[in-house]
Design a protein around this motif. Structure first.
Motif, short mmCIF file in Angstrom:
data_model
loop_
_atom_site.label_atom_id
_atom_site.label_comp_id
_atom_site.label_asym_id
_atom_site.label_seq_id
_atom_site.Cartn_x
_atom_site.Cartn_y
_atom_site.Cartn_z
N TYR A 1 19.25 24.43 -13.11
CA TYR A 1 20.09 24.87 -14.23
C TYR A 1 21.28 25.73 -13.79
N THR A 2 21.00 26.82 -13.03
CA THR A 2 22.12 27.70 -12.66
C THR A 2 23.30 27.00 -12.01
N PRO A 3 23.07 26.09 -11.02
CA PRO A 3 24.25 25.51 -10.38
C PRO A 3 25.10 24.65 -11.33
N CYS A 4 24.58 24.39 -12.53
CA CYS A 4 25.30 23.52 -13.47
C CYS A 4 26.17 24.30 -14.45
N ILE A 5 26.09 25.63 -14.44
CA ILE A 5 26.83 26.41 -15.44
C ILE A 5 28.34 26.33 -15.19
N VAL A 6 28.76 26.60 -13.97
CA VAL A 6 30.20 26.59 -13.66
C VAL A 6 30.81 25.21 -13.94
N PRO A 7 30.18 24.11 -13.53
CA PRO A 7 30.74 22.80 -13.89
C PRO A 7 30.84 22.59 -15.40
N GLN A 8 29.88 23.12 -16.16
CA GLN A 8 29.93 22.97 -17.61
C GLN A 8 31.08 23.78 -18.21
N VAL A 9 31.23 25.02 -17.69
CA VAL A 9 32.33 25.87 -18.17
C VAL A 9 33.66 25.21 -17.81
N ASP A 10 33.70 24.62 -16.64
CA ASP A 10 34.89 23.93 -16.17
C ASP A 10 35.27 22.79 -17.14
N ALA A 11 34.28 21.97 -17.52
CA ALA A 11 34.56 20.88 -18.47
C ALA A 11 34.97 21.45 -19.83
N ALA A 12 34.28 22.51 -20.24
CA ALA A 12 34.60 23.14 -21.53
C ALA A 12 36.02 23.68 -21.54
N SER A 13 36.48 24.12 -20.37
CA SER A 13 37.82 24.71 -20.29
C SER A 13 38.90 23.68 -20.60
N ARG A 14 38.55 22.41 -20.48
CA ARG A 14 39.51 21.36 -20.82
C ARG A 14 39.19 20.74 -22.17
N GLY A 15 38.36 21.46 -22.95
CA GLY A 15 38.12 21.05 -24.32
C GLY A 15 36.96 20.11 -24.52
N PHE A 16 36.16 19.86 -23.47
CA PHE A 16 35.02 18.95 -23.61
C PHE A 16 33.78 19.72 -24.03
N HIS A 17 32.95 19.09 -24.86
CA HIS A 17 31.74 19.75 -25.33
C HIS A 17 30.73 19.91 -24.20
N GLN A 18 30.72 18.97 -23.30
CA GLN A 18 29.76 18.99 -22.21
C GLN A 18 30.34 18.18 -21.06
N ASN A 19 29.65 18.27 -19.90
CA ASN A 19 30.04 17.37 -18.82
C ASN A 19 29.02 16.25 -18.69
N LEU A 20 29.49 15.14 -18.17
CA LEU A 20 28.60 14.00 -17.89
C LEU A 20 28.40 13.96 -16.39
N TRP A 21 27.14 14.12 -15.97
CA TRP A 21 26.85 14.08 -14.53
C TRP A 21 26.86 12.63 -14.06
N VAL A 22 27.53 12.38 -12.95
CA VAL A 22 27.51 11.03 -12.39
C VAL A 22 27.03 11.13 -10.94
N PHE A 23 26.60 10.01 -10.41
CA PHE A 23 26.12 10.00 -9.03
C PHE A 23 26.48 8.69 -8.35
N GLY A 24 26.68 8.79 -7.05
CA GLY A 24 26.82 7.60 -6.22
C GLY A 24 28.25 7.08 -6.16
N GLU A 25 28.45 6.18 -5.21
CA GLU A 25 29.78 5.59 -5.06
C GLU A 25 30.17 4.78 -6.29
N ASP A 26 29.17 4.27 -6.99
CA ASP A 26 29.46 3.50 -8.20
C ASP A 26 29.69 4.41 -9.41
N GLU A 27 29.59 5.72 -9.19
CA GLU A 27 29.78 6.70 -10.26
C GLU A 27 29.04 6.31 -11.54
N HIS A 28 27.73 6.23 -11.40
CA HIS A 28 26.92 5.93 -12.60
C HIS A 28 26.49 7.23 -13.26
N PRO A 29 26.54 7.29 -14.59
CA PRO A 29 26.08 8.49 -15.31
C PRO A 29 24.60 8.72 -15.05
N THR A 30 24.21 9.99 -14.90
CA THR A 30 22.79 10.32 -14.75
C THR A 30 22.30 11.12 -15.96
#
Lengths: 419, 419
Positions: free
Chosen positions: A258-287
């Motif tokens: 949980y803790t390592p995800c706070i800054v990325p969430q704040v970062d997304a929120a700073s651009r007006g998004f409600h949340q961030n979508l985590w993606v993984f892999g070279e194919d950038e699939h949502p997780t």
């Protein structure tokens, strides 16, 4: 002072206890841990007989000390998630030499812990999120508590904390909820959020399996996630930060995720998004979508409908709502394909352009489902099927109705467990 | 109850405070966070003037309450790492509305925390490991405390905890150590282990930047890591579990990086290994040795000597000892190549077969250096240059002598800071 010998004994007993009660990672790992436990004793021989005789968690040993100063109830409309708590809490201590001690329900109170306690330093903590609902018949019900117990044990085992008999903890949680059931507002969408938590309490700074732990449960009355109806969210695909990795522990409900995800969430929120979508892999699939599981509804070129969510590959939290959505889709969405597969963002973008991305939503205990309006991916918007002014798609609506119908007892179902 | 408005204000103030004091990840992130902080206020306007006026950490505000029941000293030979603590501790509270409150030195005591406190649920915790040494001239010294402070701030910032002026905390730590210096045994290899810890103390269950925090420092007298001289360790390369990954937080000293590593360590120990060697990537390059940085000494086919350690790519803890070893190698090992590069295990295996793998060792605050005898990689042993009966190579020995020489004041050096 805890002696080194005790510590070693503690560690080994902890591991043995887990292995005895819970299926281990692999037979090989079990065998090697067993060998370590019995062969690498430096100063005290921990006999298997001693370890097997450690008392398990036993609901029958419960003692209850009721509060003498009951709290006032907040008006339901003022309830905020996880801000106020009920009169009582459940606590169960564990030590590697005594096993699970007698469970206690006491007035809600502070924990008093040595500043060297391992939970403050190395993240020895895991938890669950579950709810008690007041059903239409006036009864109070839990939703699939066995799933929470199984996951709680899996989380504990992954971080070298003790495991326990989940059915015993359910019985104890029922007693706690019964005692504090006056806090559950009698209105649709309201519930009592339950937070079972397990922390390591060893008071030494060495890094190793804790020799003692505390399991506790606190309860917080909560209102509906969407008090005025669905409100579709906008997500930003996070590519600079990665939530979980194969070989990590991203599929466990532990503080570390949980803790390592706070800054990325704040970062997304700073651009007006409600949340961030985590993606993984070279194919950038949502997780995952923030702290929720991620679902999409797709239509292929032949018109075949598909509900898809990423598979449980070790980077995905095995959500109880996720499992419920999949089960309901498989049994009630006639003719649909229900897939646990990756859906790379390029595939979703293409489907959106073709008009074949029908819906996207998050799923979790807090909101049940959370419709997604758009996903921003490398600065480009993927629109997820909602018309202007529309706040939820058909599938999300159906899932919410079906699941809440079971949670609030409209529909008799084995998932709904009376307390 | 903390109101939602306070919480939002708290979160924003926390982030602003960090950004004001500490270099942000990127200018873009700073700008976007600033925008969020000032534009996305739902109910309370957090004015930048207010935030900028928040009190910083100020050592001059220290109050001291001495213990009335001083502890007895343990015989030095009985000291175990992190088992006993001194008479006093340093505590500094932070809130997003009041900034850093006045530092307090008090008798060592338990923390009393609400069970909903975020440190128990979401892993809001980071720490440092540093030592105070009694030098040959009788003075007490810290070793490169500025490096610890910089890393502590970086860790705090990564998990949305408040940052602070490191020099002020060093002054406070000096006062604490001075007060408890009788606990430092006057013998080579002994020291006072210092554990600065920062935890989130917000008492609500929502996942977001904490609105309050507690920074504390506790001290534990410790003996030498190798009381009877070096003892080379055997490591097993861990391939089934991964400690850190690009885009994660593996380079921060946060609780989240420790708990998931316990089971893999126990797993390696179960097969008789002292520690596990973390590897990453398809090339299976070593990243860390247990909780230490990893070094190898190689000789190329032309006879050129090289000291190599993995680069700080985000998966490696930027160790103070690591930095010191690199600096000493660059200034004192004449004619050597000193590299921050990956050394895949296949390369090490080949070098070992050719007799060109001269040494391998771990480096960290606890042991300074820890020589490695062999690395088991997919069941095959890579022998790391030690002869039978030899417990340390030349480079490890030199590094230990150089670093301890500075720590214990044999050699005057800017890295050694008198308290």
């Amino acid at each position: 002072m805890v002696s080194s010998a005790c510590l070693l004994q503690a560690s080994r007993a902890a591991i043995r206890l887990q292995l005895r009660k819970q299926q281990p990672y692999t037979d090989t790992l079990q065998k090697t841990i067993n060998r370590w436990v019995t062969q690498r004793c430096y100063s005290i021989q921990t006999s298997p007989e001693f370890i097997n005789s450690l008392p398990p968690l036993n609901a029958a040993d419960l003692s209850i000390l009721k509060t003498t100063t009951p709290k006032g109830l907040h008006p339901p409309e003022e309830l905020k998630f996880g801000h106020t708590f009920t009169d009582h809490m459940l606590s169960i201590e564990w030590t590697s030499t005594s096993g699970w001690l007698a469970p206690r329900i006491t007035p809600y109170q502070n924990l008093s812990l040595d500043p060297a306690t391992c939970v403050f330093h190395y993240g020895f903590e895991c938890f669950e999120g579950m709810k008690a609902y007041r059903a239409v018949d006036g009864s109070v019900r839990l939703f699939r508590p066995d799933k929470n117990m199984a996951r709680f044990n899996n989380s504990a085992q992954r971080i070298a904390l003790p495991t326990f008999d989940g059915q015993q903890l359910i019985e104890l949680i029922k007693k706690l909820v019964r005692l504090d059931e006056r806090f559950i507002p009698n209105a649709r969408g309201f519930s009592l959020y339950l937070r079972p938590t397990l922390i390591g309490t060893q008071r030494t700074l060495g890094v190793g399996p804790p020799g003692s732990a505390l399991l506790y449960v606190i309860c917080s009355p909560v209102g509906p996630y969407y008090p005025t109806g669905f409100k579709a969210v906008c997500l930003e695909a996070t590519t600079a930060f990665v939530r979980a990795w194969p070989g990590g522990a991203g599929d466990k409900k532990i503080g570390a995720n949980y803790t390592p995800c706070i800054v990325p969430q704040v970062d997304a929120a700073s651009r007006g998004f409600h949340q961030n979508l985590w993606v993984f892999g070279e194919d950038e699939h949502p997780t995952e979508a923030g702290t929720m599981n991620f679902f999409v509804v797709l239509k292929d070129k032949s018109g075949q409908m598909e509900l898809a969510t990423p598979p449980l590959d070790g980077t995905i939290l095995p959500g109880v709502t996720r499992d419920s959505v999949l089960h309901l889709a498989r049994t009630r969405l006639q003719g649909w394909k229900v897939s646990e597969r990756y859906t790379p963002l390029a595939e979703l973008a293409e489907a959106a352009e073709d008009g074949r991305l029908v819906e996207a939503f998050g799923a979790g205990t807090a909101a049940v489902v959370s419709p997604i309006r758009r996903i921003n991916w490398h600065g480009k918007d993927i629109f997820c099927g909602l018309k202007a002014g529309e706040e939820a798609g058909e599938t999300a609506l159906k899932m919410q109705q079906w699941i809440m119908g079971i949670q609030y007892g409209d529909e008799p179902h084995e998932w709904s467990v009376k307390i």
